[in-house]
Design an enzyme around this catalytic site. Structure first.
Site, PDB file in Angstrom:
ATOM      1  N   ASP A  25      34.797  10.750  22.705  1.00  0.00           N
ATOM      2  CA  ASP A  25      33.954  10.005  23.757  1.00  0.00           C
ATOM      3  C   ASP A  25      33.091   8.952  23.223  1.00  0.00           C
ATOM      4  O   ASP A  25      32.593   9.128  22.034  1.00  0.00           O
ATOM      5  CB  ASP A  25      33.186  11.016  24.475  1.00  0.00           C
ATOM      6  CG  ASP A  25      33.197  10.984  26.141  1.00  0.00           C
ATOM      7  OD1 ASP A  25      33.869  11.444  26.810  1.00  0.00           O
ATOM      8  OD2 ASP A  25      32.235   9.872  26.287  1.00  0.00           O
ATOM      9  N   ARG A 155      40.677  21.432  39.950  1.00  0.00           N
ATOM     10  CA  ARG A 155      39.866  21.057  41.032  1.00  0.00           C
ATOM     11  C   ARG A 155      38.407  21.200  40.387  1.00  0.00           C
ATOM     12  O   ARG A 155      38.216  22.284  39.859  1.00  0.00           O
ATOM     13  CB  ARG A 155      39.951  21.950  42.244  1.00  0.00           C
ATOM     14  CG  ARG A 155      41.222  21.860  42.916  1.00  0.00           C
ATOM     15  CD  ARG A 155      41.514  23.071  43.747  1.00  0.00           C
ATOM     16  NE  ARG A 155      41.792  24.109  43.005  1.00  0.00           N
ATOM     17  CZ  ARG A 155      42.038  25.629  43.434  1.00  0.00           C
ATOM     18  NH1 ARG A 155      41.748  25.747  44.801  1.00  0.00           N
ATOM     19  NH2 ARG A 155      42.035  26.605  42.763  1.00  0.00           N
ATOM     20  N   CYS A 267      38.136  12.361  43.869  1.00  0.00           N
ATOM     21  CA  CYS A 267      39.746  12.146  43.594  1.00  0.00           C
ATOM     22  C   CYS A 267      40.457  11.697  45.057  1.00  0.00           C
ATOM     23  O   CYS A 267      40.962  10.644  44.961  1.00  0.00           O
ATOM     24  CB  CYS A 267      40.385  13.504  43.202  1.00  0.00           C
ATOM     25  SG  CYS A 267      39.903  13.746  41.476  1.00  0.00           S
TER      26      CYS A 267
HETATM   27  P1  NAD Z   1      34.813  11.886  33.926  1.00  0.00           P
HETATM   28  O1  NAD Z   1      34.157  10.567  34.306  1.00  0.00           O
HETATM   29  O2  NAD Z   1      34.118  12.923  34.098  1.00  0.00           O
HETATM   30  O3  NAD Z   1      35.101  11.631  32.290  1.00  0.00           O
HETATM   31  C1  NAD Z   1      35.523  10.366  31.574  1.00  0.00           C
HETATM   32  C2  NAD Z   1      35.237  10.419  30.270  1.00  0.00           C
HETATM   33  O4  NAD Z   1      35.738   9.543  29.399  1.00  0.00           O
HETATM   34  C3  NAD Z   1      33.533  10.280  30.319  1.00  0.00           C
HETATM   35  O5  NAD Z   1      32.995  11.027  29.372  1.00  0.00           O
HETATM   36  C4  NAD Z   1      33.484   8.590  29.418  1.00  0.00           C
HETATM   37  O6  NAD Z   1      32.315   8.696  28.659  1.00  0.00           O
HETATM   38  C5  NAD Z   1      34.945   8.749  28.660  1.00  0.00           C
HETATM   39  N1  NAD Z   1      35.277   7.521  28.204  1.00  0.00           N
HETATM   40  C6  NAD Z   1      35.482   6.347  28.807  1.00  0.00           C
HETATM   41  N2  NAD Z   1      35.792   5.306  27.971  1.00  0.00           N
HETATM   42  C7  NAD Z   1      36.135   5.982  27.110  1.00  0.00           C
HETATM   43  C8  NAD Z   1      36.766   5.550  25.626  1.00  0.00           C
HETATM   44  N3  NAD Z   1      37.311   4.200  25.555  1.00  0.00           N
HETATM   45  N4  NAD Z   1      37.278   6.322  24.754  1.00  0.00           N
HETATM   46  C9  NAD Z   1      36.561   7.654  24.853  1.00  0.00           C
HETATM   47  N5  NAD Z   1      35.993   8.088  25.969  1.00  0.00           N
HETATM   48  C10 NAD Z   1      35.887   7.348  26.890  1.00  0.00           C
HETATM   49  O7  NAD Z   1      36.413  11.659  34.293  1.00  0.00           O
HETATM   50  P2  NAD Z   1      37.032  12.831  34.884  1.00  0.00           P
HETATM   51  O8  NAD Z   1      36.549  13.484  36.183  1.00  0.00           O
HETATM   52  O9  NAD Z   1      37.279  13.807  33.879  1.00  0.00           O
HETATM   53  O10 NAD Z   1      38.529  12.182  35.168  1.00  0.00           O
HETATM   54  C11 NAD Z   1      39.247  11.674  34.253  1.00  0.00           C
HETATM   55  C12 NAD Z   1      40.577  11.205  34.735  1.00  0.00           C
HETATM   56  O11 NAD Z   1      41.341  12.306  35.315  1.00  0.00           O
HETATM   57  C13 NAD Z   1      40.548  10.356  35.955  1.00  0.00           C
HETATM   58  O12 NAD Z   1      41.682   9.449  36.094  1.00  0.00           O
HETATM   59  C14 NAD Z   1      40.479  11.225  37.158  1.00  0.00           C
HETATM   60  O13 NAD Z   1      40.948  10.352  38.273  1.00  0.00           O
HETATM   61  C15 NAD Z   1      41.622  12.130  36.764  1.00  0.00           C
HETATM   62  N6  NAD Z   1      41.543  13.498  37.367  1.00  0.00           N
HETATM   63  C16 NAD Z   1      40.103  13.870  37.579  1.00  0.00           C
HETATM   64  C17 NAD Z   1      40.124  15.247  38.258  1.00  0.00           C
HETATM   65  C18 NAD Z   1      38.602  15.953  38.727  1.00  0.00           C
HETATM   66  O14 NAD Z   1      38.607  16.913  39.520  1.00  0.00           O
HETATM   67  N7  NAD Z   1      37.768  15.313  37.997  1.00  0.00           N
HETATM   68  C19 NAD Z   1      41.385  16.072  38.500  1.00  0.00           C
HETATM   69  C20 NAD Z   1      42.427  15.429  38.310  1.00  0.00           C
HETATM   70  C21 NAD Z   1      42.557  14.250  37.594  1.00  0.00           C
END
Ligand code: NAD
Length: 440
Positions: A25, A155, A267
């Site tokens: 990360d 979720r 989402c």
């Molecule tokens: P989040 O914001 O909680 O986490 C994303 C992470 O990626 C952060 O910790 C950030 O620091 C890191 N990051 C950013 N750029 C980076 C890089 N270049 N290298 C390494 N790390 C990097 O996001 P999330 O909620 O986990 O969602 C991630 C994806 O999954 C999104 O596309 C979202 O739409 C999808 N998603 C989310 C959920 C949910 O309920 N949160 C469910 C299904 C799908």
């Protein structure tokens, strides 16, 4: 695991029960917390499981992509894809992650499977991720490394359980070697996956599965809200009974089928906006999905209308909002209906808003700031006010009785936007206004 947010860290911790996992990360504070066995955010069960796998040494975190990929067989991308103001998704995090992965791949001589898990509109995995990785690594997808899109359906609030007990695993790839390796991984990890639960398809179909799933669930919610509005036109009809009657049909399913204050969160709104934007840029108007968002927006406005109808002039009135987070069990305020409802009430000139939530007040304060008075205790928040609106169905609010409202409020008017109270009991004792039920 590239990206250690909700999706990446939950997967990393679950996989670490069986395999060696390295999280990458860009957020140094997150990396430090994971390396100390502590979850950087609240998600039920995650902290305990992380502390357990941390002790076994099967999970590590770093900011160094090269180090993380050195011995990797699978690389999962789960960085954020937030909304841009146009509704399109911001691919900048994906692009920098793909470049970093490509650079790291150029230094290793092994067939690594790259699994895109961030939600992206169809063609992004092939056109953006694959191309960037190929350019940075000098390698060819399918021959030197595998690429797949595997959508995530977890979720927030039940993410660990959802990851460990998935309804289905969708593997989007056309490359047979990649497909076989991913089938083996998931079958080995889950042990008991039946053939119907794990399916292969093209990358683009899998990308669309994610959007179609969220659009469909949001449609169920907006449909229930529309039926609620019709129910409110007719004496003696209650939308709770109606949706239960419809949902028991096995072709329908009762989940996510209740009328309420509208959907929010990180989402549904983001993904639906992205799907609409994608369709429009391809010269197609997705009118059904557009109306799902419109009904959602109108439902939040309707809650403010119910308050205005009950109170008349609002400038000398105080309203208590019970519940701020977009759903119970989380402090997440992203696109929470409470924000829209409170803004509507303020625009209509309400005297004062008192807002109550068991855990989301610090997050809500960042968004709503000085415009609202925050009080954590529900009875204190009700004290001396003219109207209470149930916006998030937290368990502590379910425990409130008609007496609690009568004894604390100036005028006991309750607007139950989440249908958490027994209607007959409440309407006997106070002014009870509920979504999907005509006031007697
Ligand atoms: P989040 O914001 O909680 O986490 C994303 C992470 O990626 C952060 O910790 C950030 O620091 C890191 N990051 C950013 N750029 C980076 C890089 N270049 N290298 C390494 N790390 C990097 O996001 P999330 O909620 O986990 O969602 C991630 C994806 O999954 C999104 O596309 C979202 O739409 C999808 N998603 C989310 C959920 C949910 O309920 N949160 C469910 C299904 C799908």
């Amino acid at each position: 695991m590239v990206g250690a947010g909700y999706v990446g860290l939950v997967a990393a911790v679950c996989f670490a029960k069986k395999y060696d996992v390295i999280c990458v990360d860009t957020d140094v504070a997150k990396i430090d917390m994971i390396n100390n066995g502590k979850s950087p955010f609240f998600e039920p069960g995650l902290d305990a499981m992380l502390s357990e796998v941390h002790k076994t040494g099967k999970i590590l975190a770093t900011t160094d992509m090269d180090e993380a990929l050195l011995d990797a067989d699978f690389v999962f991308i789960s960085v954020g894809t937030p909304s841009l103001s146009s509704g399109a998704i911001d691919l900048s995090f994906i692009c920098s992650a793909a470049e970093g992965i490509g650079n790291a791949l150029s230094k290793i001589d092994r067939f690594v499977v790259l699994v895109q898990r961030s939600t992206v509109v169809p063609t992004s995995t092939r056109e953006v991720v694959q191309k960037l990785v190929e350019r940075a690594s000098g390698k060819t997808a399918g021959k030197d490394f595998g690429i797949a899109f595997v959508p995530e359906f977890l979720r927030e609030g039940s993410a660990v359980d959802d990851f460990l007990n998935p309804d289905r695993i969708i593997i989007g790839t056309e490359n047979q070697r990649t497909l076989k390796l991913l089938f083996q991984l998931y079958e080995d990890f889950y042990g008991n996956l039946t053939a119907e639960k794990i399916i292969g398809m093209s990358i683009e179909s899998a990308e669309l599965v994610k959007y179609a799933s969220n659009a469909f669930i949001a449609t169920k919610i907006s449909f229930a809200n529309e039926i609620a509005r019709i129910a409110e036109l007719i004496d003696g009809v209650d939308v709770v009974d109606v949706m239960r009657g419809v949902g028991l049909d096995h072709r329908v399913n009762p989940k996510y089928f209740n009328a309420g204050a509208g959907f929010g969160g990180s989402c549904f709104p983001k993904d639906i906006k992205a799907l609409i934007h994608f369709a429009r840029t391809h010269a197609f108007d997705p009118i059904l999905i557009e109306s799902v968002l419109e009904r959602n927006n109108l439902q939040m406005i309707h809650i403010a209308d119910l308050a205005e109808d009950a109170l008349g002039m609002m400038n000398d009135k105080r309203i208590t909002i019970l519940g701020l987070s977009f759903k119970p069990g989380t402090s997440d305020m992203r696109e929470a209906p409470s924000i829209k409802i409170i803004s509507e009430l303020i625009e209509r000139g309400v005297g004062e808003i008192i807002a109550c939530d068991p855990i989301a007040i610090p997050e809500a304060r960042k968004i709503l700031g000085e415009r609202v008075t925050f009080i954590g205790n529900p009875k204190e928040a009700l004290s001396g006010t003219d109207c209470a609106i149930i916006v998030t169905e937290w368990e502590i609010f379910r425990k409130l009785t008609p007496r609690d409202f009568i004894e604390t409020m100036k005028t006991p008017i309750v607007i139950d936007a989440r249908r958490i109270f027994p209607a007959e009991e409440f309407e006997k004792e106070l002014t009870y206004i509920a979504v999907g039920r005509r006031q007697k």
